[in-house]
Enzyme design. Structure first.
Site, PDB file in Angstrom:
ATOM      1  N   ARG A   1      11.445  61.294 -51.031  1.00 24.93           N
ATOM      2  CA  ARG A   1      10.289  60.703 -51.716  1.00 24.93           C
ATOM      3  C   ARG A   1       9.319  61.797 -52.144  1.00 24.93           C
ATOM      4  O   ARG A   1       9.072  62.718 -51.375  1.00 24.93           O
ATOM      5  CB  ARG A   1       9.575  59.728 -50.796  1.00 24.93           C
ATOM      6  CG  ARG A   1      10.441  58.535 -50.432  1.00 24.93           C
ATOM      7  CD  ARG A   1       9.676  57.598 -49.530  1.00 24.93           C
ATOM      8  NE  ARG A   1      10.560  56.507 -49.097  1.00 24.93           N
ATOM      9  CZ  ARG A   1      10.439  55.881 -47.936  1.00 24.93           C
ATOM     10  NH1 ARG A   1       9.457  56.204 -47.121  1.00 24.93           N
ATOM     11  NH2 ARG A   1      11.282  54.927 -47.608  1.00 24.93           N
TER      12      ARG A   1
ATOM     13  N   TYR B   1      29.646  49.570 -41.173  1.00 25.72           N
ATOM     14  CA  TYR B   1      28.272  49.474 -40.700  1.00 25.72           C
ATOM     15  C   TYR B   1      27.543  48.518 -41.645  1.00 25.72           C
ATOM     16  O   TYR B   1      27.540  48.718 -42.859  1.00 25.72           O
ATOM     17  CB  TYR B   1      27.547  50.835 -40.707  1.00 25.72           C
ATOM     18  CG  TYR B   1      26.107  50.604 -40.296  1.00 25.72           C
ATOM     19  CD1 TYR B   1      25.774  50.532 -38.953  1.00 25.72           C
ATOM     20  CD2 TYR B   1      25.115  50.341 -41.238  1.00 25.72           C
ATOM     21  CE1 TYR B   1      24.485  50.216 -38.554  1.00 25.72           C
ATOM     22  CE2 TYR B   1      23.820  50.028 -40.845  1.00 25.72           C
ATOM     23  CZ  TYR B   1      23.522  49.970 -39.507  1.00 25.72           C
ATOM     24  OH  TYR B   1      22.246  49.644 -39.108  1.00 25.72           O
TER      25      TYR B   1
ATOM     26  N   GLU C   1      18.597  58.570 -26.613  1.00 24.29           N
ATOM     27  CA  GLU C   1      19.886  58.110 -27.141  1.00 24.29           C
ATOM     28  C   GLU C   1      20.841  59.285 -27.287  1.00 24.29           C
ATOM     29  O   GLU C   1      20.470  60.312 -27.856  1.00 24.29           O
ATOM     30  CB  GLU C   1      19.629  57.501 -28.528  1.00 24.29           C
ATOM     31  CG  GLU C   1      20.163  56.104 -28.691  1.00 24.29           C
ATOM     32  CD  GLU C   1      19.718  55.502 -30.015  1.00 24.29           C
ATOM     33  OE1 GLU C   1      18.681  54.828 -30.016  1.00 24.29           O
ATOM     34  OE2 GLU C   1      20.402  55.704 -31.030  1.00 24.29           O
TER      35      GLU C   1
ATOM     36  N   ARG D   1      22.810  58.082 -48.814  1.00 29.11           N
ATOM     37  CA  ARG D   1      21.668  57.168 -48.879  1.00 29.11           C
ATOM     38  C   ARG D   1      20.384  57.769 -48.296  1.00 29.11           C
ATOM     39  O   ARG D   1      19.412  57.069 -48.103  1.00 29.11           O
ATOM     40  CB  ARG D   1      22.017  55.855 -48.163  1.00 29.11           C
ATOM     41  CG  ARG D   1      23.032  55.029 -48.935  1.00 29.11           C
ATOM     42  CD  ARG D   1      23.218  53.675 -48.313  1.00 29.11           C
ATOM     43  NE  ARG D   1      23.554  53.779 -46.907  1.00 29.11           N
ATOM     44  CZ  ARG D   1      23.362  52.816 -46.020  1.00 29.11           C
ATOM     45  NH1 ARG D   1      22.827  51.689 -46.383  1.00 29.11           N
ATOM     46  NH2 ARG D   1      23.712  52.970 -44.765  1.00 29.11           N
TER      47      ARG D   1
ATOM     48  N   ASP E   1      23.724  46.324 -42.000  1.00 22.04           N
ATOM     49  CA  ASP E   1      22.433  45.939 -41.441  1.00 22.04           C
ATOM     50  C   ASP E   1      22.417  44.433 -41.221  1.00 22.04           C
ATOM     51  O   ASP E   1      23.253  43.694 -41.759  1.00 22.04           O
ATOM     52  CB  ASP E   1      21.304  46.370 -42.383  1.00 22.04           C
ATOM     53  CG  ASP E   1      20.899  47.821 -42.152  1.00 22.04           C
ATOM     54  OD1 ASP E   1      20.976  48.278 -40.998  1.00 22.04           O
ATOM     55  OD2 ASP E   1      20.508  48.492 -43.127  1.00 22.04           O
TER      56      ASP E   1
ATOM     57  N   ARG F   1      31.808  55.271 -33.003  1.00 24.07           N
ATOM     58  CA  ARG F   1      30.890  56.045 -32.188  1.00 24.07           C
ATOM     59  C   ARG F   1      30.208  55.100 -31.217  1.00 24.07           C
ATOM     60  O   ARG F   1      29.923  53.941 -31.551  1.00 24.07           O
ATOM     61  CB  ARG F   1      29.820  56.715 -33.068  1.00 24.07           C
ATOM     62  CG  ARG F   1      30.386  57.719 -34.032  1.00 24.07           C
ATOM     63  CD  ARG F   1      30.888  58.962 -33.371  1.00 24.07           C
ATOM     64  NE  ARG F   1      29.800  59.826 -32.949  1.00 24.07           N
ATOM     65  CZ  ARG F   1      29.928  60.840 -32.107  1.00 24.07           C
ATOM     66  NH1 ARG F   1      31.122  61.110 -31.583  1.00 24.07           N
ATOM     67  NH2 ARG F   1      28.900  61.599 -31.774  1.00 24.07           N
TER      68      ARG F   1
ATOM     69  N   ARG G   1      17.593  60.881 -30.394  1.00 28.65           N
ATOM     70  CA  ARG G   1      16.247  60.361 -30.639  1.00 28.65           C
ATOM     71  C   ARG G   1      15.729  59.697 -29.368  1.00 28.65           C
ATOM     72  O   ARG G   1      16.498  59.425 -28.428  1.00 28.65           O
ATOM     73  CB  ARG G   1      16.237  59.370 -31.805  1.00 28.65           C
ATOM     74  CG  ARG G   1      17.105  58.152 -31.581  1.00 28.65           C
ATOM     75  CD  ARG G   1      17.001  57.191 -32.769  1.00 28.65           C
ATOM     76  NE  ARG G   1      17.779  55.983 -32.537  1.00 28.65           N
ATOM     77  CZ  ARG G   1      17.713  54.878 -33.271  1.00 28.65           C
ATOM     78  NH1 ARG G   1      16.923  54.835 -34.326  1.00 28.65           N
ATOM     79  NH2 ARG G   1      18.449  53.828 -32.982  1.00 28.65           N
TER      80      ARG G   1
HETATM   81  C1  LIG Z   1      22.120  51.338 -32.660  1.00 27.49           C
HETATM   82  C2  LIG Z   1      22.057  50.349 -33.775  1.00 27.49           C
HETATM   83  C3  LIG Z   1      20.837  50.061 -34.348  1.00 27.49           C
HETATM   84  C4  LIG Z   1      20.760  49.131 -35.373  1.00 27.49           C
HETATM   85  N1  LIG Z   1      19.544  48.899 -35.940  1.00 27.49           N
HETATM   86  C5  LIG Z   1      19.450  48.032 -36.947  1.00 27.49           C
HETATM   87  C6  LIG Z   1      18.194  47.798 -37.574  1.00 27.49           C
HETATM   88  O1  LIG Z   1      17.163  48.371 -37.206  1.00 27.49           O
HETATM   89  N2  LIG Z   1      18.153  46.907 -38.600  1.00 27.49           N
HETATM   90  C7  LIG Z   1      19.271  46.253 -39.046  1.00 27.49           C
HETATM   91  O2  LIG Z   1      19.160  45.457 -39.984  1.00 27.49           O
HETATM   92  N3  LIG Z   1      20.475  46.454 -38.470  1.00 27.49           N
HETATM   93  C8  LIG Z   1      20.588  47.319 -37.436  1.00 27.49           C
HETATM   94  N4  LIG Z   1      21.804  47.521 -36.841  1.00 27.49           N
HETATM   95  C9  LIG Z   1      22.968  46.736 -37.299  1.00 27.49           C
HETATM   96  C10 LIG Z   1      23.103  45.396 -36.533  1.00 27.49           C
HETATM   97  O3  LIG Z   1      23.316  45.658 -35.166  1.00 27.49           O
HETATM   98  C11 LIG Z   1      24.272  44.594 -37.140  1.00 27.49           C
HETATM   99  O4  LIG Z   1      23.972  44.264 -38.461  1.00 27.49           O
HETATM  100  C12 LIG Z   1      24.570  43.297 -36.415  1.00 27.49           C
HETATM  101  O5  LIG Z   1      24.723  43.490 -35.052  1.00 27.49           O
HETATM  102  C13 LIG Z   1      25.829  42.667 -36.979  1.00 27.49           C
HETATM  103  O6  LIG Z   1      26.082  41.449 -36.317  1.00 27.49           O
HETATM  104  P1  LIG Z   1      27.579  40.941 -36.062  1.00 27.49           P
HETATM  105  O7  LIG Z   1      27.451  39.556 -35.584  1.00 27.49           O
HETATM  106  O8  LIG Z   1      28.411  41.203 -37.272  1.00 27.49           O
HETATM  107  O9  LIG Z   1      28.155  41.896 -34.921  1.00 27.49           O
HETATM  108  P2  LIG Z   1      27.807  41.966 -33.355  1.00 27.49           P
HETATM  109  O10 LIG Z   1      26.346  41.903 -33.159  1.00 27.49           O
HETATM  110  O11 LIG Z   1      28.524  43.139 -32.826  1.00 27.49           O
HETATM  111  O12 LIG Z   1      28.463  40.634 -32.748  1.00 27.49           O
HETATM  112  C14 LIG Z   1      29.843  40.504 -32.488  1.00 27.49           C
HETATM  113  C15 LIG Z   1      30.012  39.798 -31.152  1.00 27.49           C
HETATM  114  O13 LIG Z   1      31.399  39.505 -30.949  1.00 27.49           O
HETATM  115  C16 LIG Z   1      31.654  39.604 -29.558  1.00 27.49           C
HETATM  116  N5  LIG Z   1      33.103  39.768 -29.392  1.00 27.49           N
HETATM  117  C17 LIG Z   1      33.856  40.806 -29.820  1.00 27.49           C
HETATM  118  N6  LIG Z   1      35.156  40.602 -29.525  1.00 27.49           N
HETATM  119  C18 LIG Z   1      35.235  39.400 -28.897  1.00 27.49           C
HETATM  120  C19 LIG Z   1      36.326  38.636 -28.352  1.00 27.49           C
HETATM  121  N7  LIG Z   1      37.589  39.081 -28.415  1.00 27.49           N
HETATM  122  N8  LIG Z   1      36.053  37.430 -27.778  1.00 27.49           N
HETATM  123  C20 LIG Z   1      34.765  36.966 -27.716  1.00 27.49           C
HETATM  124  N9  LIG Z   1      33.704  37.661 -28.211  1.00 27.49           N
HETATM  125  C21 LIG Z   1      33.928  38.854 -28.815  1.00 27.49           C
HETATM  126  C22 LIG Z   1      30.852  40.830 -29.140  1.00 27.49           C
HETATM  127  O14 LIG Z   1      30.628  40.847 -27.744  1.00 27.49           O
HETATM  128  C23 LIG Z   1      29.578  40.656 -29.965  1.00 27.49           C
HETATM  129  O15 LIG Z   1      28.586  39.975 -29.211  1.00 27.49           O
HETATM  130  C24 LIG Z   1      21.919  48.483 -35.841  1.00 27.49           C
HETATM  131  C25 LIG Z   1      23.157  48.773 -35.272  1.00 27.49           C
HETATM  132  C26 LIG Z   1      23.240  49.718 -34.270  1.00 27.49           C
HETATM  133  C27 LIG Z   1      24.580  50.084 -33.708  1.00 27.49           C
END
Ligand SMILES: Cc1cc2nc3c(=O)[nH]c(=O)nc-3n(C[C@H](O)[C@H](O)[C@H](O)COP(=O)(O)OP(=O)(O)OC[C@H]3O[C@@H](n4cnc5c(N)ncnc54)[C@H](O)[C@@H]3O)c2cc1C
Length: 381
Positions: free
Chosen positions: A178, A349, A301, A174, A351, A250, A280
């Site tokens: 450009r 992964y 990072e 991906r 977004d 990771r 970064r």
């Molecule tokens: C470094 C980084 C940068 C990113 N930047 C972007 C960006 O710029 N733009 C973008 O669109 N996306 C970005 N993302 C992706 C974004 O973080 C995810 O899309 C988003 O967090 C997904 O949400 P989620 O609710 O699925 O997961 P999470 O945010 O991980 O939520 C899951 C929750 O479950 C909780 N949990 C887990 N197990 C248990 C348990 N057994 N009991 C109770 N609670 C539990 C965790 O503590 C966590 O709070 C990035 C990701 C990373 C790693």
């Protein structure tokens, strides 16, 4: 009849499912979160010393082509326009990323037009008569050796602790290339930052009388009784107590930098040289350009393999992980009244816009046919 719903995880996935079910008026939702805060990995908080909105788990920018998702999140937060720009620092010079016409001309010392640049890069590219076998081949066939070696090879090796030739082609598939002068990192129709941060967005999503929240409560499979349905957005392998082995992730480590004046004067600088140990530096006040910080705060990072005590960030998904994943999928299929959702429930992964889209679809499906729910909100394969 009110259905008794349990949701694990207060990230965007859990919050959107909770809100949609609560708004239906047919569900009573109990949400459990392991951490002491809401918003999962999107968590932001106001740093007392500098006044800056900090992104604890790495900087987040909302970008999407999904107009319904964009409209949805704006119901819960005021979004400011934001265009993300990134440079790669290579051998002491900064170049715009993704590679664009200006990057090509600056790097090669040329003054190509778009068509000339396209023809030139095509002449540098690896020609393959078969699909790329790994991330290196994939990148070489679109960028050529020089650009790949300068901007991505070292960065990817640091990010994954593996040479790009050991990674699947999907890692670099991906990478945009450009031939115009657009230097905005994302090419999406809608881009912005919530004015009061992502935590406020998630708090607004969960602000509903039908939702009860318990933070600092880690739930295991054994705790899940008496629910009509469970939505699990925690790690898939943790639900099964890692019985089939650990799914590799990771993790990231952040090193804080503070200064009275701007540290790098922009949101993100990627460090492409392999001998610079960090990947970064992100200077967080540049993600809220409408605010004036009292001092600069930035984070270096570093990426590493995730140990049992570390925060899981990026699923690795190499061949060995896929074999373990296949075994968890088979186990999951034998469970009843549970749906695994979100980035860790489906071991992908994703977004934020995808997390919201999948959560909206998952909740809608439940409201349509609660007894006919898939075990995964989206295919983990
Ligand atoms: C470094 C980084 C940068 C990113 N930047 C972007 C960006 O710029 N733009 C973008 O669109 N996306 C970005 N993302 C992706 C974004 O973080 C995810 O899309 C988003 O967090 C997904 O949400 P989620 O609710 O699925 O997961 P999470 O945010 O991980 O939520 C899951 C929750 O479950 C909780 N949990 C887990 N197990 C248990 C348990 N057994 N009991 C109770 N609670 C539990 C965790 O503590 C966590 O709070 C990035 C990701 C990373 C790693």
């Amino acid at each position: 009849m009110s259905r008794n719903i349990i949701i694990i995880g207060a990230g965007l996935t859990g919050a959107v499912i909770a809100r949609q079910l609560a708004d239906s008026g047919t569900c009573s939702i109990t949400l459990f979160e392991r951490r002491d805060h809401l918003a999962g990995n999107c968590f932001t908080f106001r740093d007392p010393a500098s006044g800056t909105m900090l992104h604890k788990y790495g900087p987040h920018i909302f970008h999407t082509n999904d107009t319904e998702v964009w409209t949805y999140v704006q119901r819960f937060a005021l979004f400011e326009p934001f265009k993300h720009r990134v440079v790669a620092r290579y051998q002491g010079r900064d170049y715009g990323l993704p590679v664009n016409l200006d990057t090509i001309n600056a790097f090669y010392g040329t003054q190509f037009t778009s068509d000339e640049a396209r023809a030139f890069i095509a002449s540098r590219c690896l020609k393959l008569a078969r699909p790329a076998a790994n991330a290196e081949e994939q990148a070489l066939s679109t960028l050529g050796h020089e650009l790949f070696n300068a901007f991505y090879k070292g960065y990817i090796a640091k990010q994954w602790s593996r040479p790009p030739s050991d990674l699947p082609a999907s890692v670099t598939a991906r990478l945009p290339m450009r031939f115009d002068r657009e230097d905005c990192y994302f090419g999406h129709k809608h881009q912005g930052q919530p004015r009061f941060g992502y935590t406020a967005l998630v708090e607004a999503l969960l602000d509903h009388p039908a939702i009860t929240i318990h933070t600092e409560t880690e739930i295991t499979r054994a705790d899940l009784r008496d629910a009509d349905h469970v939505f699990w957005s925690g790690p898939l392998d943790a639900y099964f107590d890692h019985a089939e082995g650990r799914l590799g992730y990771r993790t990231l480590r952040f090193e804080e930098l503070r200064a009275p004046t701007p540290i790098q004067g922009r949101a993100v600088v990627n460090y492409s040289d392999p001998d610079v140990p960090w990947t970064r530096i992100a200077e967080h006040s540049f993600f809220t350009p409408w605010e004036t910080p009292r001092e600069a705060v930035a984070f270096r990072e570093y990426a590493d393999d995730c140990g049992p005590e570390d925060e899981p960030f990026y699923p690795i998904r190499l061949i060995s992980e896929k074999a373990i994943l296949a075994r968890y999928i088979e186990r999951a299929k034998t469970e009843k009244n549970i749906t695994f959702a979100g980035r860790m429930g489906t071991y992908r992964y994703i977004d934020m816009d995808i997390a919201v889209r999948e959560a909206l679809d998952c909740a809608a499906q439940f409201l349509r046919a609660p007894d006919d729910m898939p075990v995964f909100s989206a295919s983990p394969i």
